[in-house]
Design an enzyme around this catalytic site. Structure first.
Site, PDB file in Angstrom:
ATOM      1  N   ASN A   6      -3.480   1.153  -6.314  1.00 15.02           N
ATOM      2  CA  ASN A   6      -4.018  -0.165  -5.949  1.00 15.02           C
ATOM      3  C   ASN A   6      -5.343  -0.011  -5.205  1.00 15.02           C
ATOM      4  OD1 ASN A   6      -1.643  -1.502  -6.887  1.00 15.02           O
ATOM      5  ND2 ASN A   6      -0.616  -0.796  -5.038  1.00 15.02           N
TER       6      ASN A   6
ATOM      7  N   GLU B 163       2.440 -15.294  -4.227  1.00 16.31           N
ATOM      8  CA  GLU B 163       1.390 -14.273  -4.211  1.00 16.31           C
ATOM      9  C   GLU B 163       0.156 -14.934  -4.816  1.00 16.31           C
ATOM     10  OE1 GLU B 163       2.361 -10.421  -5.958  1.00 16.31           O
ATOM     11  OE2 GLU B 163       4.457 -10.712  -5.418  1.00 16.31           O
TER      12      GLU B 163
ATOM     13  N   SER C   7       1.343  -8.898  -8.642  1.00 14.13           N
ATOM     14  CA  SER C   7       1.088  -7.456  -8.727  1.00 14.13           C
ATOM     15  C   SER C   7       1.536  -6.837 -10.038  1.00 14.13           C
ATOM     16  CB  SER C   7       1.779  -6.745  -7.573  1.00 14.13           C
ATOM     17  OG  SER C   7       3.161  -7.008  -7.595  1.00 14.13           O
TER      18      SER C   7
ATOM     19  N   HIS D 256      -3.005  -8.339  -3.525  1.00 10.87           N
ATOM     20  CA  HIS D 256      -3.854  -7.827  -4.612  1.00 10.87           C
ATOM     21  C   HIS D 256      -5.148  -8.612  -4.790  1.00 10.87           C
ATOM     22  CE1 HIS D 256      -0.738  -4.977  -5.746  1.00 10.87           C
ATOM     23  NE2 HIS D 256       0.072  -5.922  -5.316  1.00 10.87           N
TER      24      HIS D 256
HETATM   25  C1  LIG Z   1       2.533  -8.662  -3.220  1.00 17.36           C
HETATM   26  C2  LIG Z   1       2.818  -7.589  -2.232  1.00 17.36           C
HETATM   27  N1  LIG Z   1       3.167  -7.925  -0.982  1.00 17.36           N
HETATM   28  C3  LIG Z   1       3.441  -6.995  -0.048  1.00 17.36           C
HETATM   29  C4  LIG Z   1       3.380  -5.656  -0.349  1.00 17.36           C
HETATM   30  C5  LIG Z   1       3.715  -4.651   0.696  1.00 17.36           C
HETATM   31  O1  LIG Z   1       2.543  -4.178   1.289  1.00 17.36           O
HETATM   32  P1  LIG Z   1       2.481  -2.702   1.874  1.00 17.36           P
HETATM   33  O2  LIG Z   1       2.320  -1.775   0.705  1.00 17.36           O
HETATM   34  O3  LIG Z   1       1.323  -2.723   2.804  1.00 17.36           O
HETATM   35  O4  LIG Z   1       3.780  -2.464   2.592  1.00 17.36           O
HETATM   36  C6  LIG Z   1       2.982  -5.250  -1.631  1.00 17.36           C
HETATM   37  C7  LIG Z   1       2.866  -3.821  -1.970  1.00 17.36           C
HETATM   38  O5  LIG Z   1       3.574  -3.283  -2.768  1.00 17.36           O
HETATM   39  C8  LIG Z   1       2.709  -6.235  -2.603  1.00 17.36           C
HETATM   40  O6  LIG Z   1       2.371  -5.906  -3.857  1.00 17.36           O
END
Ligand SMILES: Cc1ncc(COP(=O)(O)O)c(C=O)c1O
Length: 374
Positions: free
Chosen positions: A33, A166, A170, A198
């Site tokens: 990412n 979101e 993702s 993202h």
């Molecule tokens: C939409 C979304 N929210 C939250 C997270 C979690 O974030 P982090 O990787 O900083 O724990 C991710 C990561 O996988 C994500 O894709």
């Protein structure tokens, strides 16, 4: 220690093609990412080196509410609040913990959380910890959000509504209909919680994310994770001061946890400066997306990519994993994504465009995909 029930459950995962194992990094990057390639950015690295040289400690030494609160944390939060144009910000160790904190703390007993059905696992887990009611709307379907709210109200629900999405999904690479959701929230006097994991860094003026279009609204809380396009680690919860103060007082994932390293606060602060100035990088990523549209999507009969994330849905787990493995053998780091990360029978290749790969890599990937999926 007895190896049961663990051994049989792992064996069952293997039989279903769902066993996971850690693998070393290898091949051209179509899996991370690190969209803007900032994870290895020398300017961010230098900011950390300078901080070490002037004596900023590696460890915070405790929870933010005890001895762990460092000037670097507070400086970062002030900067993030200004950058994301919000009243206040709170720095958390990562996005997962931030979503646990948000959803387990802000929606109260008697409230309703309406979340998109494809929302991230960390939101699901936060919702499980919440005392509020929760329902899941059809993906990106504003009418489905509205209907669920109406039927909860018809059943006597009186509390506040929390709409959770979101901004950029993702595993699908599509965007939430933010303007329509904001209109629904205004009509229902609801709060919007927007996970920008993202979107931050890649979209919006100065990389402020897709939610930058909602600047000035007082019913919005955004989550900007720092481990993706920002290239570092952590997460910034941005929103009204009253809600940030409430989280500081009530969010267990914040209170009962050692504060992130002050050096990471320095790194995130440098990453904000970096994304603010990164129009050139965003333009290169857009060009790569155009290359991928021609070399990958058109030949496979897929629609043009809407973002830097391109799903190639293959259906069954084993098909997706076999395709991923063939691509890896050919030197491309592409991962197969299976349930529970995605819904059953939608296992896929997730192609992530990052500046760690260039046009030649995208063209080569297109050739390989055509061979493998022919
Ligand atoms: C939409 C979304 N929210 C939250 C997270 C979690 O974030 P982090 O990787 O900083 O724990 C991710 C990561 O996988 C994500 O894709």
């Amino acid at each position: 220690m007895t190896s049961e029930p663990f051994r049989s459950q792992l064996a069952s995962l293997e039989k279903r093609g769902r066993l996971r194992a850690l693998a070393p990094r290898a091949g051209r990057d179509f899996a991370s990412n690190d969209y803007l390639g900032l994870a290895s950015d020398p300017i961010i690295g230098q900011a950390v080196a300078d901080a070490v040289a002037r004596g900023v400690p590696v460890g915070s030494g405790g929870s933010r509410l005890l001895r762990g609160n460092a000037p670097e944390h507070e400086g970062l939060e002030a900067k993030a609040a200004a950058f994301f144009r919000t009243q206040a910000a709170l720095f958390m160790a990562n996005g997962f913990a931030a979503n646990l904190a948000l959803f387990s703390t802000l929606p109260q007993r008697g409230d309703l959380i309406v979340a998109d059905e494809l929302i991230h696992a960390s939101v699901h887990d936060g919702i499980r910890m919440s005392k509020a009611d929760a329902v899941f709307a059809r993906h990106n379907d504003v009418q489905s959000f509205a209907d669920l709210i109406a039927s909860w109200r018809a059943d006597g629900g009186k509390g506040r509504i929390w709409i959770a999405v979101e901004t950029l999904y993702s595993m699908d690479g599509d965007m939430a209909p933010l303007a329509d959701l904001a209109a629904l929230a205004a009509k229902q006097d609801a709060m919007l919680i927007l996970d920008e994991a993202h979107g931050t860094g890649v979209f919006g003026p100065s990389g402020r994310g897709l939610s930058s279009g909602l600047d000035g609204l007082h019913n919005v809380v955004t989550l900007h994770t720092c481990g993706k396009a920002m290239g570092v680690e952590g997460a910034l919860i941005c929103g009204p001061r009253i809600l940030i103060d409430y989280l500081i007082n009530r969010a267990r994932a914040f209170i009962f946890s050692t504060a992130p390293s002050p050096l990471m606060a320095v790194a995130v602060s440098a990453a904000i400066d970096r994304i603010e100035q990164a129009d050139d990088l965003r333009a290169r990523l857009t060009t790569l997306q155009t290359d991928a549209a021609e070399a990958i999507c058109a030949p496979l009969g897929l629609p043009k990519p809407r973002s830097q994330i391109i799903p190639v849905i293959l259906g069954e787990d084993k098909r997706a994993m076999a395709a991923a493995s063939a691509l890896q053998d050919a030197g491309f780091d592409i991962r197969g994504i299976r349930p529970p990360t995605v819904p059953p029978r939608t296992s896929r290749l997730r192609i992530s465009l990052t500046l760690n790969a260039g046009r030649a890599d995208v063209l080569a990937l297109g050739d390989e995909l055509r061979k493998i999926l022919a």
